[in-house]
Design a protein around this motif. Structure first.
Motif, PDB file in Angstrom:
ATOM      1  N   GLY A 125      34.500  34.504   9.983  1.00 45.64           N
ATOM      2  CA  GLY A 125      33.705  35.095  11.002  1.00 45.64           C
ATOM      3  C   GLY A 125      34.712  35.000  11.276  1.00 45.64           C
ATOM      4  N   ALA A 126      34.860  36.008  12.481  1.00 46.94           N
ATOM      5  CA  ALA A 126      35.599  37.317  13.514  1.00 46.94           C
ATOM      6  C   ALA A 126      36.497  36.262  13.758  1.00 46.94           C
ATOM      7  CB  ALA A 126      34.881  38.241  14.422  1.00 46.94           C
ATOM      8  N   GLY A 127      36.359  35.155  14.721  1.00 41.25           N
ATOM      9  CA  GLY A 127      37.101  34.346  15.199  1.00 41.25           C
ATOM     10  C   GLY A 127      38.635  33.923  13.942  1.00 41.25           C
ATOM     11  N   THR A 128      37.651  33.710  13.045  1.00 40.59           N
ATOM     12  CA  THR A 128      38.660  33.405  11.989  1.00 40.59           C
ATOM     13  C   THR A 128      39.422  34.703  10.913  1.00 40.59           C
ATOM     14  OG1 THR A 128      37.495  31.104  10.456  1.00 40.59           O
ATOM     15  CG2 THR A 128      38.803  32.633   9.153  1.00 40.59           C
ATOM     16  N   LEU A 130      40.799  37.107  12.937  1.00 40.69           N
ATOM     17  CA  LEU A 130      40.941  37.233  14.251  1.00 40.69           C
ATOM     18  C   LEU A 130      42.286  36.429  14.055  1.00 40.69           C
ATOM     19  CD1 LEU A 130      41.974  39.198  16.210  1.00 40.69           C
ATOM     20  CD2 LEU A 130      39.998  37.294  17.722  1.00 40.69           C
ATOM     21  N   ALA A 131      42.626  35.302  13.476  1.00 41.91           N
ATOM     22  CA  ALA A 131      43.202  34.533  13.799  1.00 41.91           C
ATOM     23  C   ALA A 131      44.454  34.310  12.682  1.00 41.91           C
ATOM     24  CB  ALA A 131      42.623  32.669  13.489  1.00 41.91           C
ATOM     25  N   THR A 180      41.578  31.183   2.818  1.00 41.15           N
ATOM     26  CA  THR A 180      40.104  30.974   3.092  1.00 41.15           C
ATOM     27  C   THR A 180      39.384  31.507   1.453  1.00 41.15           C
ATOM     28  OG1 THR A 180      40.058  33.284   2.890  1.00 41.15           O
ATOM     29  CG2 THR A 180      40.203  33.060   5.071  1.00 41.15           C
ATOM     30  N   ALA A 209      33.245  44.178  12.235  1.00 45.85           N
ATOM     31  CA  ALA A 209      34.272  43.523  12.582  1.00 45.85           C
ATOM     32  C   ALA A 209      36.121  44.066  12.900  1.00 45.85           C
ATOM     33  CB  ALA A 209      34.104  41.819  12.557  1.00 45.85           C
ATOM     34  N   VAL A 212      39.355  43.526  14.904  1.00 45.43           N
ATOM     35  CA  VAL A 212      40.420  42.151  14.498  1.00 45.43           C
ATOM     36  C   VAL A 212      41.378  43.099  13.752  1.00 45.43           C
ATOM     37  CG1 VAL A 212      38.796  40.908  14.588  1.00 45.43           C
ATOM     38  CG2 VAL A 212      39.121  41.622  12.285  1.00 45.43           C
ATOM     39  N   GLY A 216      44.265  41.453  16.017  1.00 43.75           N
ATOM     40  CA  GLY A 216      44.741  40.953  15.458  1.00 43.75           C
ATOM     41  C   GLY A 216      46.721  41.437  15.718  1.00 43.75           C
TER      42      GLY A 216
END
Length: 267
Positions: A125-128, A130-131, A180, A209, A212, A216
């Protein structure tokens, strides 16, 4: 400045071309665990280019390092913008060569070696993403920026500094692709210009995405800059003995009977 910018463009093109082709070769090698070859290939590609370009331009070859150095006041805004443009053009040139020379099936399989977040729906996902971009970029800056300062380069020697920076780059990329383990995720980009150039030429899913790969790393640059302001300076590590030495330089003379001299340090 324009000569340095052209040098950055050529160096970035060489770095991106070398990284893209060697990384794809790692995964096409047929090894049981080709991920182990990734940091080695990054080191082989990055070390000689850093060694060649640091004395000329600072060896940025990446908008992330240019922004980090600009925040510290190491380069002017005008030079930073010139470097940004040069790095984007260099990345575009590199991927144009890759696209012209790489087998079509291989290019499609690896999405031209670009930065993918959720390729084929099997990524992250985009959140992962980005982190991971933020975390890995911060680690890279934390390791590389202090040793890239001019005084540290003189102390450690240019080859050592280049080796540490290249190892740090390979380490964070290896961490991102192992944590991942998703085939649709290409690992951290760490290089917004490289990710942008591949998306421009390959199009399609690489734009998914894509933000990111900019947000990031650049967010990590600002956070690292704020953190670096609070980092201790090496000059403060002399210990309390340095204060005694400083006081001993300032001598107050007191003569009692005219024959003896007293110093503050004697007390």
């Amino acid at each position: 400045m324009w000569r340095a910018a052209v040098t950055e463009m050529v160096a970035t093109a060489c770095l991106v071309f070398a990284l893209t082709t060697t990384l794809i070769s790692c995964f096409e090698s047929g090894q049981t665990d080709p991920k182990l070859l990734v940091p080695v290939s990054i080191f082989i590609s990055g070390f000689p280019l850093l060694l060649a370009t640091i004395p000329l331009t600072g060896g940025h070859m990446n908008p992330v390092f240019t922004l980090a150095v600009a925040l510290k006041g190491g380069v002017s805004i005008a030079r930073a913008v010139a470097y940004f443009v040069a790095q984007c053009l260099g990345s575009l040139i590199a991927f144009a060569v890759v696209k012209a020379t790489m087998d079509g099936a291989t290019a499609e399989k690896y999405q031209l070696g670009g930065c993918a977040v959720n390729g084929g729906g099997s990524g992250v996902g985009a959140g992962t993403a980005l982190a991971l971009e933020f975390s890995c970029t911060f680690i890279l800056l934390f390791v590389a920026m202090p040793i890239l300062e001019e005084r540290r380069r003189r102390e450690l020697g240019l080859p050592t500094v280049c080796a540490v920076a290249a190892v740090a780059y390979g380490m964070v990329v290896y961490v991102s692709i192992t944590v991942t383990g998703r085939p649709g995720y290409a690992g951290v980009g760490l290089h917004p210009a490289r990710c942008w150039a591949a998306a421009v030429l390959f199009r399609g899913s690489l734009w998914e995405a894509h933000w990111v790969f900019w947000v990031g790393p650049f967010l990590a640059c600002f956070v690292y800059h704020v953190f670096s302001l609070a980092m201790p300076k090496e000059e403060l590590e002399k210990g309390d003995g340095s204060e005694d030495q400083d006081h001993s330089r300032h001598v107050d003379k007191f003569r009692g009977d005219g024959s003896k001299e007293f110093r503050i340090s004697d007390f």
